[in-house]
Design an enzyme around this catalytic site. Structure first.
Site, PDB file in Angstrom:
ATOM      1  CB  SER A 219      -0.932  -0.190   1.188  1.00 49.72           C
ATOM      2  OG  SER A 219      -0.014  -0.304   2.398  1.00 49.72           O
TER       3      SER A 219
ATOM      4  CD  GLN B 233       3.603   1.106   3.872  1.00 48.14           C
ATOM      5  OE1 GLN B 233       4.122   0.675   4.952  1.00 48.14           O
ATOM      6  NE2 GLN B 233       2.697  -0.062   3.410  1.00 48.14           N
TER       7      GLN B 233
ATOM      8  CG  HIS C 158       6.122   3.335   8.803  1.00 49.73           C
ATOM      9  ND1 HIS C 158       4.842   2.527   8.474  1.00 49.73           N
ATOM     10  CD2 HIS C 158       6.825   3.284   7.826  1.00 49.73           C
ATOM     11  CE1 HIS C 158       5.145   1.684   7.695  1.00 49.73           C
ATOM     12  NE2 HIS C 158       6.550   2.038   7.333  1.00 49.73           N
TER      13      HIS C 158
ATOM     14  CE  LYS D 103       7.190  -0.642  10.647  1.00 50.55           C
ATOM     15  NZ  LYS D 103       6.109  -1.139   9.632  1.00 50.55           N
TER      16      LYS D 103
ATOM     17  CD  GLU E  58       9.953   1.193   6.713  1.00 53.39           C
ATOM     18  OE1 GLU E  58       9.064   0.528   7.700  1.00 53.39           O
ATOM     19  OE2 GLU E  58       9.459   1.389   5.744  1.00 53.39           O
TER      20      GLU E  58
ATOM     21  CG  HIS F  41       7.011   4.285   2.416  1.00 52.08           C
ATOM     22  ND1 HIS F  41       6.992   4.850   3.453  1.00 52.08           N
ATOM     23  CD2 HIS F  41       7.141   2.711   2.655  1.00 52.08           C
ATOM     24  CE1 HIS F  41       6.747   3.850   4.605  1.00 52.08           C
ATOM     25  NE2 HIS F  41       6.907   2.879   4.058  1.00 52.08           N
TER      26      HIS F  41
ATOM     27  NE  ARG G 119      -1.811  -1.602   5.514  1.00 46.09           N
ATOM     28  CZ  ARG G 119      -1.547  -2.147   6.721  1.00 46.09           C
ATOM     29  NH1 ARG G 119      -2.431  -1.601   7.525  1.00 46.09           N
ATOM     30  NH2 ARG G 119      -0.690  -3.059   6.892  1.00 46.09           N
TER      31      ARG G 119
ATOM     32  CE  LYS H 284      -3.450  -6.177   5.000  1.00 45.67           C
ATOM     33  NZ  LYS H 284      -2.012  -6.142   5.766  1.00 45.67           N
TER      34      LYS H 284
END
Length: 442
Positions: free
Chosen positions: A128, A130, A132, A155, A157, A297, A316, A322
């Protein structure tokens, strides 16, 4: 370059890894049985690095299911379990709470838990669009919707390509977005004339200015909040036009070809249009990209290792069946524009076979260790804990009175303060997730 982008890894790794005076821990190596996530976007077992690592570790592989993620860490959504006697079958977190000294210098900084989550991802179809959340937003979302936002942590990453890896990441430079509005009239129509005029007027403003940010925010929100039926009509028109152009002999651009691929995976999804707002990256093996909180991203295809703060929070808004949280996503993004910086790893003094990927996030960094067969050397003790994955080859490890023979698929927790004597039995590729060394500097 966006203001939130990472520093070059060479600058970040100026201070080499060196031994620290500390008591060597006894029995610092703990073998782990790690969780596997079989999300629909994963790869079939024969094409999935996750599945192959699982099989190499001696676990059964279900040939009928996709393999998406291998989780190595303590997050409750997929905790790693200890294999060794004494704690066999118990979560790694149980050991860390019984023996917090194994966390070393990470303990006073992050508490009695592993501060990072380490993963391998096998991406077959696009994830997706999305972001964080940052720490403050994560705490609020978790309090409001704990069934969706699983924890209260942020989050950040970092994703490192094992194969060629395609991803959408961060907003394109302003000039490129204006070109996209010309090249894709359906995108411009979805944005609406007022938003398009706002983006055009902002062209004369400097990068990062409030005018550009406001224009980008308004246009992106207009697309992401487009009613599904209307968005599907725009997507269908765009794809029909592109297919007709290709049939007439026009060579489609990589961005246009990507649009057709995404539409096949997510028919009529507004994310097919929204993807034009984001940089289209094709990372080569060994290249990495760091993703701060509140950065949009979407991973598209390929194999990566990934390390992040210990969290499973995802907001998302497109390319997904979802739950979508468009308002949370659009209201929280930074709206920085520009190409993200790619990290390629920096050599360090500890070993000629070791490269460190160090993003500007205090919780983690990633080490790539590639000793040729016959290598015998010692890696000095780290201030914090390590998570070790053998992706290729095999090696013998001695530390704290233990000797272990490691092979492909093995995952070990390594206690802080443990020097590692290593002998490579074959050409090997080993990954270490570690606490960010900058976090331990005075």
């Amino acid at each position: 370059m966006c203001s939130s982008r990472v520093r070059s890894v060479d600058e970040a790794c100026e201070r080499p890894l060196e031994p620290r005076p500390a008591a060597a821990p006894q029995n610092p190596l703990k073998r782990l049985h790690c969780a596997v996530q079989q999300y629909a976007w994963g790869r079939n077992s024969e094409d999935s690095e996750v599945a192959q690592l699982v099989a190499a570790s001696g676990q059964p592989v279900d040939l009928t299911k996709p393999y998406a993620e291998l989780w190595m860490g303590t997050h409750p959504s997929g905790p790693s379990l200890l294999v060794d006697n004494g704690y066999a079958g118990q979560p790694l977190l149980t050991l860390l709470r019984d023996r917090p000294q194994m966390l070393g210098a990470a303990l006073p900084r992050f508490g009695c838990d592993l501060p990072f989550l380490f993963k391998v991802l096998s991406v077959g179809t696009a994830l997706s669009i999305q972001s964080h959340p940052d720490k403050e937003l994560a705490e609020r979302l978790h309090a409001e919707k704990p069934e969706i936002y699983k924890d209260a942590n942020h989050k950040p990453e970092m994703a490192l390509a094992l194969t060629e890896f395609e991803a959408l990441c961060a907003f394109v430079p302003h000039a490129e977005l204006l070109e996209s509005l010309e090249a894709c009239p359906e995108l411009a129509e979805c944005c609406g004339s007022r938003c398009v005029e706002g983006l055009q007027a902002a062209a004369s403003a400097p990068d990062g200015s409030p005018q550009r940010t406001a224009a980008l925010r308004a246009a992106f929100h207009e697309v992401m909040a487009c009613p599904p039926e209307r968005a599907a009509a725009f997507v269908a028109r765009m794809c029909e036009r592109l297919k007709a152009d290709a049939a007439a002999g026009r060579q489609l651009s990589p961005r246009e070809l990507l649009s057709l691929r995404l539409e096949l995976q997510y028919p009529g999804d507004v994310g097919v249009l929204a993807a034009w707002f984001l940089n289209y990256l094709r990372l080569q093996p060994g290249q990495a990209v760091a993703l701060p909180a509140n950065e949009p991203h979407a991973y598209i295809s390929g194999e990566i290792v990934e390390v992040m703060a210990t969290s499973d929070n995802v907001i998302r808004a497109g390319l997904t069946p979802k739950m979508r949280d468009v308002e949370a996503l659009c209201s929280s993004l930074t709206y920085d524009q520009g190409l993200p910086e790619l990290l390629t790893g920096a050599k360090v003094a500890a070993s000629p076979h070791l490269a460190v990927y160090r993003p500007p996030f205090r919780e983690f960094e990633l080490w790539r260790y590639t000793p040729p067969a016959g290598t015998a050397e010692e890696l000095p003790a780290a201030d914090g804990p390590l998570m070790l994955l053998v992706q290729q080859g095999g090696l013998r490890v001695r530390s704290g009175g233990q000797t272990r023979n490691l092979q492909r698929g093995d995952v070990y927790f390594v206690a802080a303060g443990a020097a590692l004597e290593l002998q490579a039995a074959a050409d090997s590729r080993v990954w270490f997730a570690a606490c960010n060394g900058m976090g331990f500097e005075a």
